[in-house]
Design a protein around this motif. Structure first.
Motif, PDB file in Angstrom:
ATOM      1  N   SER A 428       1.294  -1.225   0.158  1.00 16.89           N
ATOM      2  CA  SER A 428       0.032   0.237  -0.226  1.00 16.89           C
ATOM      3  C   SER A 428       0.596   1.702  -0.028  1.00 16.89           C
ATOM      4  CB  SER A 428      -0.805  -0.239   1.332  1.00 16.89           C
ATOM      5  OG  SER A 428      -1.663  -1.564   0.848  1.00 16.89           O
ATOM      6  N   TYR A 430       3.405   1.731  -1.360  1.00 13.43           N
ATOM      7  CA  TYR A 430       4.409   2.033  -2.954  1.00 13.43           C
ATOM      8  C   TYR A 430       3.629   3.008  -3.205  1.00 13.43           C
ATOM      9  CZ  TYR A 430       5.594   1.030  -7.049  1.00 13.43           C
ATOM     10  OH  TYR A 430       6.047   0.480  -9.080  1.00 13.43           O
ATOM     11  N   TYR A 431       1.971   2.418  -3.893  1.00 15.39           N
ATOM     12  CA  TYR A 431       1.176   2.607  -4.313  1.00 15.39           C
ATOM     13  C   TYR A 431       0.899   4.378  -3.774  1.00 15.39           C
ATOM     14  CZ  TYR A 431       0.181  -1.305  -7.422  1.00 15.39           C
ATOM     15  OH  TYR A 431       0.724  -2.498  -7.980  1.00 15.39           O
ATOM     16  N   HIS A 434       2.653   6.777  -5.210  1.00 17.95           N
ATOM     17  CA  HIS A 434       3.059   6.772  -6.343  1.00 17.95           C
ATOM     18  C   HIS A 434       1.694   7.600  -6.852  1.00 17.95           C
ATOM     19  CE1 HIS A 434       6.826   5.379  -7.920  1.00 17.95           C
ATOM     20  NE2 HIS A 434       6.824   4.447  -7.134  1.00 17.95           N
ATOM     21  N   TYR A 435       0.540   7.476  -6.108  1.00 18.97           N
ATOM     22  CA  TYR A 435      -0.745   8.026  -6.770  1.00 18.97           C
ATOM     23  C   TYR A 435      -1.455   8.635  -5.411  1.00 18.97           C
ATOM     24  CZ  TYR A 435      -0.733   3.921  -9.975  1.00 18.97           C
ATOM     25  OH  TYR A 435      -0.835   3.592 -11.008  1.00 18.97           O
ATOM     26  N   TRP A 439      -6.126   5.571  -4.729  1.00 20.53           N
ATOM     27  CA  TRP A 439      -6.218   4.361  -5.961  1.00 20.53           C
ATOM     28  C   TRP A 439      -7.411   3.946  -5.352  1.00 20.53           C
ATOM     29  CZ3 TRP A 439      -4.662  -0.401  -3.361  1.00 20.53           C
ATOM     30  CH2 TRP A 439      -3.515  -0.137  -2.111  1.00 20.53           C
ATOM     31  N   THR A 443      -6.580   1.304 -10.305  1.00 18.83           N
ATOM     32  CA  THR A 443      -5.207   1.537 -10.446  1.00 18.83           C
ATOM     33  C   THR A 443      -4.094   0.942 -10.741  1.00 18.83           C
ATOM     34  OG1 THR A 443      -6.380   2.918  -9.014  1.00 18.83           O
ATOM     35  CG2 THR A 443      -4.362   3.424 -10.211  1.00 18.83           C
ATOM     36  N   THR A 444      -4.636  -0.331 -10.300  1.00 20.62           N
ATOM     37  CA  THR A 444      -3.669  -1.856  -9.648  1.00 20.62           C
ATOM     38  C   THR A 444      -4.136  -2.389 -10.192  1.00 20.62           C
ATOM     39  OG1 THR A 444      -4.801  -2.244  -7.490  1.00 20.62           O
ATOM     40  CG2 THR A 444      -3.428  -0.635  -7.465  1.00 20.62           C
ATOM     41  N   GLU A 453       3.059  -4.046 -11.783  1.00 21.33           N
ATOM     42  CA  GLU A 453       4.272  -3.761 -10.847  1.00 21.33           C
ATOM     43  C   GLU A 453       5.004  -5.128  -9.973  1.00 21.33           C
ATOM     44  OE1 GLU A 453       1.542  -1.903 -10.313  1.00 21.33           O
ATOM     45  OE2 GLU A 453       2.206   0.095 -10.589  1.00 21.33           O
TER      46      GLU A 453
END
Lengths: 615, 485
Positions: A428, A430-431, A434-435, A439, A443-444, A453
């Protein structure tokens, strides 16, 4: 004020001091004058310590075939202090070296920075690992060159031209390696890669010391005190690998002219049956004196043959990853065997589209695995990340990530080889980074189909296959099945790691993988003699798709779990499935049918053009 | 000011200074022999160990001179503070110090590394001296002795926490100081005998003597027990005939037995000895009732206790200990070879010393030490280099230097007018003695291998300065003595 009652005790203390000194004097008389055992007759005699090198452990494959053994090699040694009236040119000609090489080599030996253990009294390695032919000229003329001698040692001999990555190689110890482990001295060899490196301490054995008497002219007079103080060398331990060298050779042949990996594991034990990383090379090339030359050549190639892609390459797993998704969704109650999702040419939702090929819709899990439907797994993933019971997508993804890590992804598995990569399972954080924390499942969404990823090493994909074959557990994959003289392996290589998913869910996925062989994407893997389960993958990347196959057989008593990963090979069924099928046939039946042999020729001669790009 | 300094110069015991400087010079030459590069002997470059040691030696002269400017009053009144500060430093070191070969005892101060444990000795000696100097200190009081012992047990414990067991053991030397000040000698005797008997019994295996194996270790121990018994009786009673009777019963009986065993009929002399000791003890108990001297019973107890101890050592070692534990003890005692461990070192060191012979191989000509076969050749095993390069003559010279120094220190300690000075003086002498005893003993394969340096001799700034401060403080105290011999 002063108490004189104990004044006599000064004498007690004084006598103690005198007694101790007297005892030491007597001891000195004993060892320096009376006992000739510690003394040599001539004035300047020195003891000369010759290292006796142990035989390095031999390596066998799972059927007891000796794959790595030893052969004699020769070192030219020099005691610089004893060089007298050397005819340098004559010396160089016997060894076929130039005067410049001789000078630079002697300068290196004397350089304390490069050679910290240098002493003009002890033997230093002048040239290492020469063959019998290279040394024969010098051997005949040795009497002319004072200070030089020949020391016989051993060098690796490879009985099969295969498994170079897994076996690894030996090289001369570096300065740092000498500093880190006092066992080594300059000129020693040490495992640099693979099993040779990982099991260095088992393979190397224990050096011995031979103590010799030397006269004032440096001539050996014989052994010191009949060898009473000598230490015999202890040979290294032999290794038995789980590797099947024939399977390995077949794999390397099939992977000719291609880039990629094959990893096969025996599910019950976690033993690695073969580990092919293509392009490969002949292990003998990195043995002996030509090592550095060949090493440079291999290192310079744009297709990086030195890289062990099975554990160092990280790839998108593609659709093989869907099995792990099915297990997660089943265990979390997101889906059951009756759940159906629509897929009309793919996952189409809120302007997002993940394409899929043509098949009937809506469909359930068994068929979704068999046809490798993107839509089904995207829906499952979307519902899981958005599920009410977790609260937020962050929490849902954390649950998802924990399943992935539990299955052996995202961290190095701990195989007994150096340099294993860990791959990538996004979490989480990580996203969030990035977002900017906004997200959701959409998105993933590529995580659902092993793209985006997510990256795994081929070994991790093979381990997934082994876990499914075992219906829910794996034993950390390992190369060495036993070390001679050692009772048991590291506990990691014998204990079962149970994944937190129920056995019945695994059975469901196994059925789906079987279905895929019966009438799905893996039809060409079918075999009359045993039931194969499989899952293809067609992993998207910047160039042409990677062709992936993950499978195991026989279905009810799995003997082999395998992954084939061919870079830019196109559909999973193009290279992955047929190569995987041939490998399983070879291992299970112990040979290949005539028809299969033709296929081997066919696939081994297929060339994939990778261009000149750096990989 | 000038007058006072001149005064001090005149009162310094220059004999001690001369002895120490001679030892330092010998040490420096040995370090040259042990570590110099044969090809380019650049002895005065700071990059080489001899060059560094030269700098340390010169610095230590300065340190010694600085100590001379302190007054005894200062040392006396600040003793506890100095002691406290060093304890703190030892404590801090445990946590601050990096890992150097497993020990946490080195403080990294930029380019220099210091080992606080080396400086704690003088602080401990000061504190102990001050404590014993108290007018109400009573050596017969168990409580007072225990308090005094705590003064050196605390730093000992802290140093053990630094994983420097060798340096910590040195503090045992203070027991000898306590003995001089009146602590009962039985503590020393019992401790000493326990260690000695254990080592003798284990170390000396049976040898062939005459026609049958002869238990050399056991024989030695039993003979020592007999001798100690008669000596104790002599100390207690001053009764020559009684003491001689005991001696005759024990040693005389043993000698006759030995002769009989050799010439007439072979039997185990050690069994006869054991029987003799028991008979002697019973005899002593009888005498103690007859003479109404209860103290004799102590002697009997010592005899019987020692015999029991001896046999239980044998039993424990052979029956209770696991084979690998036995091996460890054997290796420590230098009985078994351990390729890379202590036994190997001792063997190499003996070969080095033995190869020196009577006259040695000559300065810088030692091959054994220089070829790096002897470990720690310029620190803990420095005496090897002396033995190899200077031979028996050089080794004896060095040993006699130390003997003179130690005896001189005892003389100086005894001439102190204050208890403070005397205790401090004995502390110095006993610490140096302990270092000498262990260090040279291990090089000669007699004592276990405990890594402590040879004072003023081994390579290393910390230990050199530590000993310099230790000694020069005593010389400073000595300057202010009131009585002269």
């Amino acid at each position: 004020m002063k108490n004189h009652k104990f004044d006599n005790r000064r004498f007690v203390i004084g006598i103690m001091v005198i007694t101790v000194v007297l005892i030491y004097l007597i001891r000195l008389i004993q060892i320096q004058i009376v006992d000739t055992r510690y003394r040599n007759s001539a004035d300047n005699n020195a003891l000369y310590y010759r290292t006796v090198y142990p035989t390095r452990g031999v390596i066998y494959d799972r059927k007891g075939r000796m794959i790595v053994s030893n052969q004699p090699s020769f070192d030219v040694m020099v005691v610089t202090r004893n060089i007298k009236n050397l005819d340098t040119l004559a010396f160089c000609s016997t060894l076929d070296i130039t005067k410049e090489f001789f000078d630079s080599r002697m300068a290196d030996i004397r350089n304390l920075r490069k050679n910290p253990g240098y002493s003009s009294y002890t033997e230093q390695v002048f040239m290492a690992q020469l063959s019998f032919n290279e040394i024969s000229d010098l051997r005949e003329n040795l009497y002319r060159f004072n200070g030089f001698s020949i020391n016989q040692r051993q060098q690796r001999k490879y009985n099969y031209e295969a498994a170079a990555h897994l076996l690894g190689d030996l090289g001369e110890v570096s300065k740092t390696e000498i500093e880190n482990d006092g066992w080594y001295t300059q000129g020693d060899v040490i495992g640099k890669q693979g099993v040779e490196k990982y099991y260095e301490s088992q393979l190397r054995g224990e050096k011995g010391i031979e103590i010799l008497l030397k006269d004032a002219y440096g001539r050996i007079q014989g052994s010191y005190y009949n060898g009473e103080y000598d230490q015999t060398a202890v040979p290294g331990r032999n290794l038995n690998l789980g590797l099947d060298i024939e399977l390995q050779m077949l794999g390397e042949k099939l992977m000719q002219h291609k880039i990629g990996s094959i990893v096969a594991i025996e599910p019950k034990t976690g033993e690695i049956l073969c580990m092919v990383s293509a392009p490969s090379f002949n292990p003998s090339e990195l043995s002996g004196r030509q090592r550095s030359e060949h090493y440079q050549e291999l290192a310079a190639r744009h297709d990086k043959p030195l890289l062990n892609r099975t554990i160092q390459g990280t790839y998108p797993p593609g659709s093989t990853f869907k099995t792990s998704q099915a297990l997660t969704f089943l265990q979390e109650g997101i889906i059951d065997t009756r759940t159906q999702y629509p897929c009309t040419g793919g996952f189409v939702f809120r302007g997002l589209r993940v394409g899929c090929h043509a098949h009937s819709s809506p469909l359930s899990l068994n068929f979704a695995i068999a046809t490798s439907c993107n839509g089904y797994f995207c829906w499952g993933y979307y519902y899981m990340i958005g599920a009410y019971k977790y609260g937020t997508p962050q929490k849902a993804l954390t649950v998802w990530k924990d399943y992935m890590v539990d299955m052996g992804f995202g961290y190095a598995l701990g195989v007994d080889l150096p340099g294993e990569a860990r791959g990538m399972i996004p979490n989480s954080d990580y996203y969030d980074r990035h977002y900017n924390k906004s997200w959701n499942g959409l998105t993933t969404i590529s995580n659902a189909i092993g793209q985006g990823e997510v990256t795994l090493t081929p070994l991790q994909i093979a381990n997934l296959g082994a876990t499914i074959a075992n219906r829910g557990y794996y034993i950390t994959p390992h190369v060495v099945r036993s070390v001679e003289g050692v009772d048991s392996l590291d506990s990691a290589y014998v204990t079962r790691h149970y994944v937190n998913v129920d056995r019945e869910n695994y059975e469901i996925v196994v059925k789906g993988m079987r279905q895929s062989v019966i009438d799905g994407t893996c039809r060409s893997a079918d075999n009359d003699n045993y039931l194969v389960c499989g899952k293809t993958g067609t992993a998207q990347n910047r160039g042409k798709d990677h062709s992936v196959f993950m499978g195991f057989a026989p279905m009810d008593d799995p003997q082999i779990a395998i992954v084939v990963y061919v870079e830019n090979g196109g559909f999973g069924a193009t290279y992955g499935v047929p190569i995987g099928a041939l490998m399983m046939e070879q291992y299970i039946t112990g040979g290949l049918s005539e028809e299969s042999k033709e296929k081997v020729e066919l696939y081994s001669n297929r060339v994939i053009d990778y261009g000149e790009e750096e990989r | 000011m000038e007058r006072r300094n001149a005064n001090i110069c005149g009162r310094i015991d220059w004999l001690t200074v001369l002895l120490v400087v001679t030892i330092m010079v010998c040490g420096w030459f040995s370090i040259c022999g042990a570590s110099a590069d044969l090809e380019n002997p650049d002895l005065f470059s700071f990059a080489t160990r001899p060059g560094k040691q030269m700098v340390w030696i010169l610095c230590s002269f300065a340190v010694g001179a600085m100590v001379m400017f302190m007054s005894q009053n200062f040392l006396n009144s600040y003793a506890y503070i100095i002691y406290g500060l060093l304890l703190l430093l030892l404590l801090v070191t445990i946590f601050v110090a990096g890992d150097t070969k497993g020990s946490h005892s080195w403080l990294n101060l930029g380019p220099v590394k210091l080992q606080p444990a080396e400086f704690a000795k003088f602080a401990t000696a000061l504190a102990l001296a001050k404590f014993v100097d108290r007018f109400d200190f009573n050596p017969a009081s168990f409580k007072d002795v225990l308090k005094a012992c705590a003064i050196f047990l605390v730093p000992m414990l802290l140093i053990i926490c630094q994983n420097e067991t060798g340096s910590a053991l040195v503090y045992v030397a203070f027991l000898l100081v306590m003995y001089r000040e009146g602590m009962t000698g039985s503590v020393l005797l019992v401790g000493f005998c326990a260690i000695l008997f254990f080592i003798l019994e284990i170390k000396f295996s049976p040898v062939n003597f005459g026609s049958q194996p002869f238990q050399l270790g056991t024989w030695l121990v039993l003979t020592i027990i007999q001798l100690i018994e008669s000596w104790m009786i002599w100390i207690m009673s001053r009764n020559r005939s009684l003491s001689l009777t005991v001696l005759g019963l024990g040693t005389g009986g043993m000698l006759i037995g030995l002769a009989l065993s050799l010439s007439v009929i072979p039997f185990k002399v050690t069994w006869l000895q054991t029987a003799l000791i028991i008979v002697t003890s019973v005899f002593i108990i009888f005498r103690s009732f007859k003479d109404i001297a209860r103290r004799y019973i102590l002697v009997a107890l010592f005899g019987i206790g020692s015999v029991c101890y001896l046999f239980s050592v044998d039993y424990a070692f052979n029956e209770i200990l696991q084979p690998h534990q036995r091996t460890r003890i054997n290796v420590i005692l230098g009985l078994e070879d351990d390729p890379k461990g202590a036994g190997y070192n001792v063997n190499q060191s003996l070969i080095a010393i033995g190869s020196g012979g009577l006259t040695g191989k000559g300065f810088m000509k030692g091959t054994q030490t220089k070829l790096k076969f002897v470990p720690e050749q310029d620190t803990d095993f420095i005496f090897c280099t002396v033995g190899e390069e200077q031979g028996f003559k050089g080794s004896v010279f060095v040993l006699l230097l130390y003997l003179s120094l130690l005896l001189r220190l005892i003389v100086l300690a005894e001439r102190q007018s204050s208890v403070f000075g005397r205790v401090y003086g004995y502390s110095v002498a006993c610490i140096l003695f302990f270092h000498l005893f262990i260090n040279i003993g291990m090089v000669l394969g007699i004592t276990p291998v405990i890594g402590i340096p040879l004072p003023f001799f081994s390579y290393g700034g910390s230990s050199l300065w530590g000993f310099t401060i230790l000694l020069s403080v005593f010389l400073r105290i000595d300057c202010e003595r009131t009585t002269n011999y």
